[in-house]
Design a protein around this motif. Structure first.
Motif, PDB file in Angstrom:
ATOM      1  N   ILE A 178       0.838  -1.204   0.000  1.00 23.86           N
ATOM      2  CA  ILE A 178       0.000   0.000   0.000  1.00 23.86           C
ATOM      3  C   ILE A 178       0.870   1.250   0.000  1.00 23.86           C
ATOM      4  O   ILE A 178       0.549   2.245  -0.664  1.00 23.86           O
ATOM      5  CB  ILE A 178      -0.951  -0.005   1.212  1.00 23.86           C
ATOM      6  CG1 ILE A 178      -1.799  -1.278   1.214  1.00 23.86           C
ATOM      7  CG2 ILE A 178      -1.850   1.226   1.187  1.00 23.86           C
ATOM      8  CD1 ILE A 178      -2.566  -1.516  -0.072  1.00 23.86           C
ATOM      9  N   LYS A 179       1.998   1.196   0.675  1.00 28.70           N
ATOM     10  CA  LYS A 179       2.930   2.318   0.670  1.00 28.70           C
ATOM     11  C   LYS A 179       3.425   2.591  -0.747  1.00 28.70           C
ATOM     12  O   LYS A 179       3.472   3.743  -1.195  1.00 28.70           O
ATOM     13  CB  LYS A 179       4.105   2.022   1.598  1.00 28.70           C
ATOM     14  CG  LYS A 179       5.127   3.146   1.667  1.00 28.70           C
ATOM     15  CD  LYS A 179       6.258   2.778   2.615  1.00 28.70           C
ATOM     16  CE  LYS A 179       7.303   3.904   2.687  1.00 28.70           C
ATOM     17  NZ  LYS A 179       8.417   3.550   3.607  1.00 28.70           N
ATOM     18  N   ARG A 180       3.758   1.523  -1.466  1.00 31.09           N
ATOM     19  CA  ARG A 180       4.237   1.687  -2.839  1.00 31.09           C
ATOM     20  C   ARG A 180       3.133   2.208  -3.754  1.00 31.09           C
ATOM     21  O   ARG A 180       3.361   3.114  -4.564  1.00 31.09           O
ATOM     22  CB  ARG A 180       4.771   0.350  -3.355  1.00 31.09           C
ATOM     23  CG  ARG A 180       5.204   0.397  -4.825  1.00 31.09           C
ATOM     24  CD  ARG A 180       5.924  -0.873  -5.225  1.00 31.09           C
ATOM     25  NE  ARG A 180       5.097  -2.051  -5.103  1.00 31.09           N
ATOM     26  CZ  ARG A 180       4.208  -2.448  -6.023  1.00 31.09           C
ATOM     27  NH1 ARG A 180       4.008  -1.712  -7.114  1.00 31.09           N
ATOM     28  NH2 ARG A 180       3.513  -3.551  -5.856  1.00 31.09           N
ATOM     29  N   LEU A 181       1.914   1.643  -3.633  1.00 26.90           N
ATOM     30  CA  LEU A 181       0.807   2.088  -4.469  1.00 26.90           C
ATOM     31  C   LEU A 181       0.425   3.535  -4.177  1.00 26.90           C
ATOM     32  O   LEU A 181       0.098   4.299  -5.089  1.00 26.90           O
ATOM     33  CB  LEU A 181      -0.403   1.180  -4.254  1.00 26.90           C
ATOM     34  CG  LEU A 181      -0.285  -0.255  -4.768  1.00 26.90           C
ATOM     35  CD1 LEU A 181      -1.497  -1.065  -4.353  1.00 26.90           C
ATOM     36  CD2 LEU A 181      -0.125  -0.280  -6.284  1.00 26.90           C
ATOM     37  N   ALA A 182       0.464   3.914  -2.899  1.00 30.45           N
ATOM     38  CA  ALA A 182       0.128   5.292  -2.530  1.00 30.45           C
ATOM     39  C   ALA A 182       1.102   6.273  -3.160  1.00 30.45           C
ATOM     40  O   ALA A 182       0.724   7.382  -3.564  1.00 30.45           O
ATOM     41  CB  ALA A 182       0.139   5.434  -1.013  1.00 30.45           C
ATOM     42  N   ARG A 183       2.360   5.867  -3.251  1.00 32.66           N
ATOM     43  CA  ARG A 183       3.360   6.736  -3.864  1.00 32.66           C
ATOM     44  C   ARG A 183       3.187   6.770  -5.386  1.00 32.66           C
ATOM     45  O   ARG A 183       3.294   7.819  -6.015  1.00 32.66           O
ATOM     46  CB  ARG A 183       4.751   6.231  -3.495  1.00 32.66           C
ATOM     47  CG  ARG A 183       5.883   7.169  -3.867  1.00 32.66           C
ATOM     48  CD  ARG A 183       7.189   6.678  -3.276  1.00 32.66           C
ATOM     49  NE  ARG A 183       7.143   6.608  -1.824  1.00 32.66           N
ATOM     50  CZ  ARG A 183       8.002   5.905  -1.089  1.00 32.66           C
ATOM     51  NH1 ARG A 183       8.951   5.202  -1.675  1.00 32.66           N
ATOM     52  NH2 ARG A 183       7.908   5.900   0.225  1.00 32.66           N
ATOM     53  N   THR A 184       2.910   5.592  -5.977  1.00 37.84           N
ATOM     54  CA  THR A 184       2.767   5.506  -7.433  1.00 37.84           C
ATOM     55  C   THR A 184       1.562   6.296  -7.923  1.00 37.84           C
ATOM     56  O   THR A 184       1.611   6.970  -8.954  1.00 37.84           O
ATOM     57  CB  THR A 184       2.630   4.037  -7.867  1.00 37.84           C
ATOM     58  OG1 THR A 184       3.787   3.318  -7.445  1.00 37.84           O
ATOM     59  CG2 THR A 184       2.480   3.922  -9.375  1.00 37.84           C
ATOM     60  N   PHE A 185       0.449   6.198  -7.167  1.00 37.00           N
ATOM     61  CA  PHE A 185      -0.805   6.820  -7.602  1.00 37.00           C
ATOM     62  C   PHE A 185      -1.197   8.001  -6.719  1.00 37.00           C
ATOM     63  O   PHE A 185      -2.381   8.263  -6.502  1.00 37.00           O
ATOM     64  CB  PHE A 185      -1.923   5.770  -7.590  1.00 37.00           C
ATOM     65  CG  PHE A 185      -1.678   4.617  -8.518  1.00 37.00           C
ATOM     66  CD1 PHE A 185      -1.752   4.771  -9.890  1.00 37.00           C
ATOM     67  CD2 PHE A 185      -1.335   3.366  -8.019  1.00 37.00           C
ATOM     68  CE1 PHE A 185      -1.516   3.708 -10.751  1.00 37.00           C
ATOM     69  CE2 PHE A 185      -1.100   2.287  -8.866  1.00 37.00           C
ATOM     70  CZ  PHE A 185      -1.182   2.466 -10.244  1.00 37.00           C
ATOM     71  N   GLU A 186      -0.200   8.728  -6.241  1.00 37.24           N
ATOM     72  CA  GLU A 186      -0.495   9.825  -5.315  1.00 37.24           C
ATOM     73  C   GLU A 186      -1.266  10.962  -5.962  1.00 37.24           C
ATOM     74  O   GLU A 186      -1.856  11.793  -5.279  1.00 37.24           O
ATOM     75  CB  GLU A 186       0.797  10.356  -4.701  1.00 37.24           C
ATOM     76  CG  GLU A 186       1.736  11.018  -5.686  1.00 37.24           C
ATOM     77  CD  GLU A 186       2.964  11.589  -4.979  1.00 37.24           C
ATOM     78  OE1 GLU A 186       2.770  12.309  -3.982  1.00 37.24           O
ATOM     79  OE2 GLU A 186       4.080  11.299  -5.416  1.00 37.24           O
ATOM     80  N   GLY A 187      -1.300  10.995  -7.291  1.00 34.00           N
ATOM     81  CA  GLY A 187      -2.032  12.062  -7.965  1.00 34.00           C
ATOM     82  C   GLY A 187      -3.507  11.806  -8.136  1.00 34.00           C
ATOM     83  O   GLY A 187      -4.239  12.675  -8.620  1.00 34.00           O
ATOM     84  N   ILE A 188      -3.982  10.633  -7.734  1.00 33.53           N
ATOM     85  CA  ILE A 188      -5.407  10.309  -7.904  1.00 33.53           C
ATOM     86  C   ILE A 188      -6.199  10.839  -6.707  1.00 33.53           C
ATOM     87  O   ILE A 188      -5.822  10.626  -5.557  1.00 33.53           O
ATOM     88  CB  ILE A 188      -5.604   8.791  -8.045  1.00 33.53           C
ATOM     89  CG1 ILE A 188      -4.899   8.296  -9.322  1.00 33.53           C
ATOM     90  CG2 ILE A 188      -7.085   8.432  -8.074  1.00 33.53           C
ATOM     91  CD1 ILE A 188      -4.976   6.801  -9.516  1.00 33.53           C
TER      92      ILE A 188
END
Length: 294
Positions: free
Chosen positions: A93-103
């Motif tokens: 979730i940490k990685r996904l939050a960083r990858t998709f932080e613009g959503i």
């Protein structure tokens, strides 16, 4: 309007439209057209990128109402400040939050608009639900204001007054039709709900609308980042697989695994979807049925 750094326009607003073709809106990559029945009358919102900014233009009697909510519809009122600390609890979730932080999660402020789609999606495949949605919008509504050829979402009063046999050729069985019409009868009161919790309570008081449907509605109408779709066919398995490596999960197990992210549990589910993460599939797919032929 000036979005936050790395804001992703398309991923934030595309969920407001039914995939492939939505009679009530269109997204072209750099612009969104969205129609609505506002408290002040029919309206069409146009959102377009202009460099780093978003420019909103409104049309119709409800123009001012929808312009006042343009930032929320674009997801710009979505508060993610507390989420990175919660996301750090799990490496994925940490990685996904960083990858998709613009959503960002949009909040339309329009309850019945989301009720229509959510009820149609109960217990059927997306293809069936989206076909019914298109037919209802094309046949039980009227053109929206503005330069684009779009339809307004149907008037709740029309939905409530239309006999069941009209919905049947659209692929709607009586159970979903009655649930939709019950919500249509009280649509004006639903639009006056103070917040997500109030709307959830009022929606679930209606026969045929449960926790899954209510969550699907308030997540879009209020931008509720914690509205988990309990009872979903796929999400419990996805969460169990992503967070615990378990191929199958129950609603109870899903909620247990999402508890560390309370306040943003639905956001976690959205991130898993954006990341293309899903549990292993076993057995045949759910068949495409047609109630219109029954």
């Amino acid at each position: 309007m000036t979005p936050p750094e790395r804001y992703h326009f398309g991923a934030s607003v595309r969920s407001l439209l039914v995939p492939r073709h939505d009679p009530c809106g269109v997204f072209t990559g750099d612009e969104l057209w969205l129609t609505a029945r506002t408290p002040e009358g029919p309206a069409t919102l146009h959102l377009a990128r202009d460099g780093q900014d978003l420019v909103a233009t409104g049309y119709g009697p409800g123009e001012q109402w929808i312009l006042d909510r343009a930032d929320a519809i674009a997801g710009l009122r979505d508060d993610v400040t507390a989420f990175p600390a919660l996301a750090a609890a799990h490496p994925l979730i940490k990685r996904l939050a960083r990858t998709f932080e613009g959503i960002r999660l949009p909040a339309t402020g329009l309850v019945f608009r989301s009720v229509l789609r959510a009820v149609l999606e109960q217990k059927v495949t997306g293809k069936e639900a989206h076909r019914a949605y298109r037919l209802i919008c094309q046949n039980l509504s009227e053109p929206a204001p503005g330069p684009r050829e779009l339809m307004l979402p149907p008037d709740p009063a029309v939905i409530a007054a239309t006999p069941y046999w009209v919905f049947h050729p659209y692929g709607m069985e009586q159970r979903r039709t009655q649930a939709l019409q019950r919500a249509a009868v009280v649509a004006a009161r639903l639009e006056l709900c103070a917040d997500s919790a109030d709307a959830t309570r009022r929606l679930m008081a209606l026969p045929g609308i449960g926790v899954w449907t209510a969550a699907e509605v308030v997540r879009v109408a209020y931008g509720d980042a914690d509205a988990v779709s309990v009872g979903d066919f796929h999400i419990p398995n996805t969460v169990a697989w992503a967070l615990a490596g378990e191929a199958r999960g129950t609603d109870e197990r899903m909620l247990e695994l999402l508890e560390p992210f309370r306040g943003h549990r639905a956001r976690v589910c959205e991130l898993l979807a954006h990341g293309g993460i899903g549990a292993p599939k076993f057995g045949p797919r759910m068949p495409i049925r047609s109630f219109a032929r029954f």
